[in-house]
Design a protein around this motif. Structure first.
Motif, PDB file in Angstrom:
ATOM      1  N   VAL A  34       0.818  -1.219   0.000  1.00 38.04           N
ATOM      2  CA  VAL A  34       0.000   0.000   0.000  1.00 38.04           C
ATOM      3  C   VAL A  34       0.852   1.269   0.000  1.00 38.04           C
ATOM      4  O   VAL A  34       0.365   2.362  -0.266  1.00 38.04           O
ATOM      5  CB  VAL A  34      -1.000  -0.039   1.181  1.00 38.04           C
ATOM      6  N   SER A  35       2.146   1.117   0.234  1.00 33.83           N
ATOM      7  CA  SER A  35       3.012   2.304   0.273  1.00 33.83           C
ATOM      8  C   SER A  35       3.318   2.832  -1.135  1.00 33.83           C
ATOM      9  O   SER A  35       3.842   3.930  -1.288  1.00 33.83           O
ATOM     10  CB  SER A  35       4.326   1.958   0.979  1.00 33.83           C
ATOM     11  N   ALA A  36       2.972   2.056  -2.187  1.00 36.52           N
ATOM     12  CA  ALA A  36       3.236   2.521  -3.567  1.00 36.52           C
ATOM     13  C   ALA A  36       2.443   3.794  -3.843  1.00 36.52           C
ATOM     14  O   ALA A  36       1.379   3.990  -3.277  1.00 36.52           O
ATOM     15  CB  ALA A  36       2.831   1.431  -4.549  1.00 36.52           C
ATOM     16  N   GLU A  37       2.983   4.639  -4.755  1.00 37.70           N
ATOM     17  CA  GLU A  37       2.407   5.994  -4.823  1.00 37.70           C
ATOM     18  C   GLU A  37       1.049   6.094  -5.513  1.00 37.70           C
ATOM     19  O   GLU A  37       0.214   6.868  -5.120  1.00 37.70           O
ATOM     20  CB  GLU A  37       3.394   6.992  -5.448  1.00 37.70           C
ATOM     21  N   ASN A  38       0.783   5.299  -6.566  1.00 35.51           N
ATOM     22  CA  ASN A  38      -0.531   5.462  -7.209  1.00 35.51           C
ATOM     23  C   ASN A  38      -1.273   4.130  -7.310  1.00 35.51           C
ATOM     24  O   ASN A  38      -0.754   3.085  -6.943  1.00 35.51           O
ATOM     25  CB  ASN A  38      -0.386   6.112  -8.589  1.00 35.51           C
ATOM     26  N   ARG A  39      -2.503   4.212  -7.822  1.00 41.30           N
ATOM     27  CA  ARG A  39      -3.378   3.035  -7.790  1.00 41.30           C
ATOM     28  C   ARG A  39      -2.830   1.888  -8.630  1.00 41.30           C
ATOM     29  O   ARG A  39      -2.866   0.737  -8.227  1.00 41.30           O
ATOM     30  CB  ARG A  39      -4.758   3.464  -8.299  1.00 41.30           C
ATOM     31  N   ASP A  40      -2.306   2.236  -9.822  1.00 41.44           N
ATOM     32  CA  ASP A  40      -1.816   1.170 -10.713  1.00 41.44           C
ATOM     33  C   ASP A  40      -0.643   0.424 -10.095  1.00 41.44           C
ATOM     34  O   ASP A  40      -0.516  -0.791 -10.228  1.00 41.44           O
ATOM     35  CB  ASP A  40      -1.396   1.760 -12.065  1.00 41.44           C
ATOM     36  N   SER A  41       0.248   1.168  -9.394  1.00 41.41           N
ATOM     37  CA  SER A  41       1.415   0.486  -8.787  1.00 41.41           C
ATOM     38  C   SER A  41       0.975  -0.421  -7.642  1.00 41.41           C
ATOM     39  O   SER A  41       1.563  -1.474  -7.415  1.00 41.41           O
ATOM     40  CB  SER A  41       2.448   1.477  -8.252  1.00 41.41           C
ATOM     41  N   VAL A  42      -0.074   0.016  -6.901  1.00 39.53           N
ATOM     42  CA  VAL A  42      -0.571  -0.845  -5.813  1.00 39.53           C
ATOM     43  C   VAL A  42      -1.151  -2.124  -6.410  1.00 39.53           C
ATOM     44  O   VAL A  42      -0.889  -3.234  -5.931  1.00 39.53           O
ATOM     45  CB  VAL A  42      -1.638  -0.106  -4.965  1.00 39.53           C
ATOM     46  N   ASP A  43      -1.928  -1.986  -7.495  1.00 40.93           N
ATOM     47  CA  ASP A  43      -2.514  -3.176  -8.143  1.00 40.93           C
ATOM     48  C   ASP A  43      -1.413  -4.133  -8.599  1.00 40.93           C
ATOM     49  O   ASP A  43      -1.498  -5.347  -8.406  1.00 40.93           O
ATOM     50  CB  ASP A  43      -3.338  -2.761  -9.378  1.00 40.93           C
ATOM     51  N   ALA A  44      -0.360  -3.562  -9.229  1.00 38.75           N
ATOM     52  CA  ALA A  44       0.725  -4.404  -9.752  1.00 38.75           C
ATOM     53  C   ALA A  44       1.467  -5.087  -8.605  1.00 38.75           C
ATOM     54  O   ALA A  44       1.763  -6.288  -8.661  1.00 38.75           O
ATOM     55  CB  ALA A  44       1.679  -3.556 -10.576  1.00 38.75           C
TER      56      ALA A  44
END
Length: 757
Positions: free
Chosen positions: A122-132
């Motif tokens: 969840v620390s990833a910056e945007n939604r797409d990176s969290v999904d990946a």
């Protein structure tokens, strides 16, 4: 309180109810009984959400053998949380009166970014990176590897959720996103997949518009929903734009470069597979011969975006022979990317329909319509075979296949527009190929067909007869409610000229006239010296706001305004705007007073409330028309004229005035509130423009307030503020009842039945 509406006992968690909430419920029940769709316009600040929730949950309780499911769609996460908080209050009230039999399961569903509890993801910056990041830990092949090799990292929350299998359920209750995260942490289960699983069993689901309107998302999340559902689109004045965005795709040169990188990586993977595990590619080939429907049930963690188009008949066909083999499919995509690159090298604007575009692709690179139509599903199948988890990295090739599939499926309602540069900055080359959807009814059609009742509601749906034409449906109920008030606490005014009697307007020829800019500045200066607390100003665009604030600064007007109140400005940066809003509120709280400059169609105009002392006056500088030279808008206007016989001028005026109404509606958020609205443009005094404002604003707009100059407006403002400072009876004296108790309702119902017999 509880009361009867025909055969339904309605449980309402407050002591009193507004008359318009009661009428709203009656109309809503008519639509539910008729199993049809409805359009309801209800003023802001009159408790629309609780009226909807009370009636629909009570309706469901009154029919235990065949309960209806409620799918409540909101635009923002903030609105979703507010709706669930109201529902919690209502649920507790129903359980108190009816006991455990009234228990329901209600939950909010949002993206992984808002529900994930794994700190590493969840620390990833945007939604797409969290999904990946999530897919890298939860994909079925990653977990299979981890079972053999303990060094491969997985997500402990997802593993625990899978272990619990059929025991992983949510007990009845109302869960906000925060509640889901807390529950997930306590149990050690993944809240996102738990919510995804529980959606099909829940009585009420609150989620975003995209989950129903964007076919790529709806294909995964909403396909399980039963027909006996009531769908509510709240704050739905912009629903046609949401539908159009869901089916529109943009391709820039960066997208094509990214897609080429993706294709190179995929062909390396295919070569590697051929050497190590050729059986997997052969199995995929055989599966594609049988058709896409034979995919079988994939594990929930492997589901990816569904096909962006809607017809289910594609799935029954076998995939065309020339793209079944992985390397053949990649060479087709390479040719397609090459074709798009060639099209982007144009120096003129080009516009064509899907049929000519597909014919040109076929003539130049030999890819026919059927191959285009299968691109998206074929890519999905290949990514599963190649076990690709980093979906964010492969966004570019997905966009290309998305565009190919839409173009291959739809023959009308779309156009392809290629622009070599943004016409507002013609010296910077920035070519873009856009597939623009013009027909809002395409995305919402499956929703109308699948669910028995769809409720479209908002504070600004005027003129209400245009929505059925834009969305192509027949509502069984279509109604606009007015606000019952004990005192005239809304004071709209139309200001057409400055103190020097020169007309004011943001028409293109008058816009940069120094006289108009000076008059607008003087108007604001006079108002900030009279009006206490917060003043909100809306401009027609960012560029206009920058220009006018600049000229006020040079002429010293801004400095004079600052002596009365502090000035805060909305920018295109979300963080800066949030900070400005916080400080604006602090300035209003401590009595210093403040002015907030904002833009119609911006973030603030859509979702931020300026209730109580945060907004005593709102000034709309000009009429917020769309940028009328935009090629996309012109193509859409042409389509609306030819298909639905909606004139260009009518649509543009309707669109501008719903935005203006949305802006000024921000100041009244409850009946105890009061506020003034100034429409500062001479065009508002024309009947054809003014008549398109919502009836609850028009009913307070007196003829004497229609053609004002600055000094007359200041005089009216002084009088109005003095009147509002007087104490008043909230329940409504003098025969104007604005709060009804249970007895009042019973009397009304009996009175009606006495009159009938």
């Amino acid at each position: 309180m509880k009361f009867q509406i025909e055969d339904v006992t309605v449980y309402f968690p407050y002591e009193n109810i507004y008359p318009e909430q009661y009428s709203y419920m009656i109309e809503l029940k008519r639509a539910l009984d008729a199993k049809g769709h409805c359009l309801l316009e209800m003023p802001t600040g009159t408790g629309k959400t609780i009226a909807l929730l009370s009636l629909i949950t009570s309706y469901s309780l009154s029919k235990p053998s065949n309960p209806v499911k409620l799918l409540y769609c909101t635009r923002t996460v903030h609105e979703m949380e507010k709706t669930l908080a109201e529902l919690k209050l209502l649920h507790n009230y129903q359980v108190k009166h009816l006991g455990p039999s009234a228990r329901i399961l209600a939950l909010g569903l949002s993206s992984r970014k808002n529900l994930c509890v794994n700190p590493a993801v969840v620390s990833a910056e945007n939604r797409d990176s969290v999904d990946a990041a999530c897919r890298k830990l939860t994909a079925s092949w990653v977990r299979a590897l981890a079972a053999e090799d303990p060094r491969v990292s997985t997500c402990e929350f997802f593993e625990n959720y899978e272990k619990a299998s059929s025991d992983a359920v949510l007990p009845p209750g109302v869960y906000t996103l925060q509640d889901l995260r807390t529950f997930g942490k306590e149990k050690g289960w993944c809240p996102y997949f738990l919510a995804r699983h529980m959606v099909q069993f829940a009585n009420v689901v609150v989620y975003s518009y995209q989950y129903l309107l964007d076919p790529k998302v709806a294909g995964i999340i909403s396909k399980e929903m039963q027909r006996e559902s009531v769908v509510v689109f709240d704050e739905a004045h912009n629903i046609d734009n949401v539908c159009i965005e869901a089916l529109s795709v943009r391709v820039r040169s960066q997208t094509l470069e990214g897609a080429t990188r993706n294709l190179n990586k995929m062909s390396q993977e295919i070569e590697r597979l051929k050497a190590t595990d050729a059986g997997r590619l052969r199995a995929e080939y055989n599966r594609l011969v049988e058709g896409l429907a034979q995919r079988g049930n994939l594990p929930i963690s492997d589901t990816w975006f569904a096909n962006p188009t809607l017809p289910a008949d594609i799935l029954k066909e076998a995939v065309p022979g020339n793209i079944r083999r992985a390397e053949h499919f990649l060479s087709v995509l390479r040719r397609l990317v090459q074709y798009f690159k060639g099209r982007l090298q144009t120096e003129n604007v080009e516009k064509e329909g899907p049929v000519t575009f597909v014919a040109s692709i076929n003539a130049q690179v030999g890819i026919d319509q059927k191959m285009l139509r299968f691109c998206y599903d074929r890519l999905y199948s290949l990514m599963l075979t190649l076990e690709i988890t980093d979906t964010e990295e492969f966004m570019h090739i997905q966009t290309i296949c998305d565009l190919a599939t839409l173009v291959g499926t739809y023959t009308r309602g779309f156009s392809i527009i290629i622009e070599p540069f943004d016409e507002r900055m013609p010296h910077i080359p920035d070519p873009v190929l856009q597939l623009c959807c013009h027909d809002a009814s395409l995305a919402i059609k499956p929703v109308f067909e699948r669910f028995q009742s769809v409720v479209i509601t908002s504070g600004t749906l005027s003129p209400i007869d245009l929505y059925p034409r834009l969305l192509n449906f027949n509502p069984v109920v279509s109604r606009s409610f007015t606000m019952s008030l004990t005192r005239d606490c809304i004071c709209p005014m139309v200001l057409t000229r400055g103190s020097d009697q020169l007309p004011v307007s943001t028409k293109y020829d008058l816009r940069s006239d120094p006289g108009v800019e000076k008059n607008y500045g003087k108007l604001l200066l006079e108002m900030v010296s009279v009006v206490p607390d917060g003043v909100v100003c809306f401009f027609v665009s960012y560029s206009y706001m920058d220009g006018i604030v600049n000229s006020w600064h040079e002429s010293g007007i801004l400095k004079e305004i600052m002596q009365h109140k502090l000035v805060f400005i909305e920018t295109q940066d979300v963080v800066e705007t949030t900070l400005a809003l916080d400080n604006y509120r602090r300035a209003c709280d401590c009595g210093r007073g403040a002015v907030f400059f904002s833009v119609a169609r911006g973030k603030v105009a859509e979702g931020i409330d300026f209730d109580r002392h945060y907004g005593r006056l709102v000034i709309m500088f000009g009429v917020p028309f769309q940028y009328t030279l935009s090629r996309i808008l012109l193509a859409r206007l042409e389509y609306l004229r030819e298909t639905f016989q909606i004139k260009e001028g009518d649509f543009l005026t309707f669109d501008a005035l719903r935005q203006a109404a949305q802006c000024v509606g921000r100041v009244i958020r409850s009946k105890a509130d009061y506020g003034m609205m100034i429409f500062a443009d001479k065009r508002y005094s024309r009947h054809d423009k003014r008549s398109k404002l919502p009836s609850w604003i028009l009913s307070h707009l007196r003829d004497a307030h229609l053609n004002l100059s600055t000094d007359m407006a200041v005089h009216i403002a002084r009088e109005f503020l003095r009147r509002m400072a007087q104490p008043y009876d909230k329940t409504g004296a003098m025969g104007k009842r604005t709060l009804l108790s249970q007895e009042d309702l019973e009397k009304m119902v009996n009175g009606v039945s006495d009159m009938l017999f």
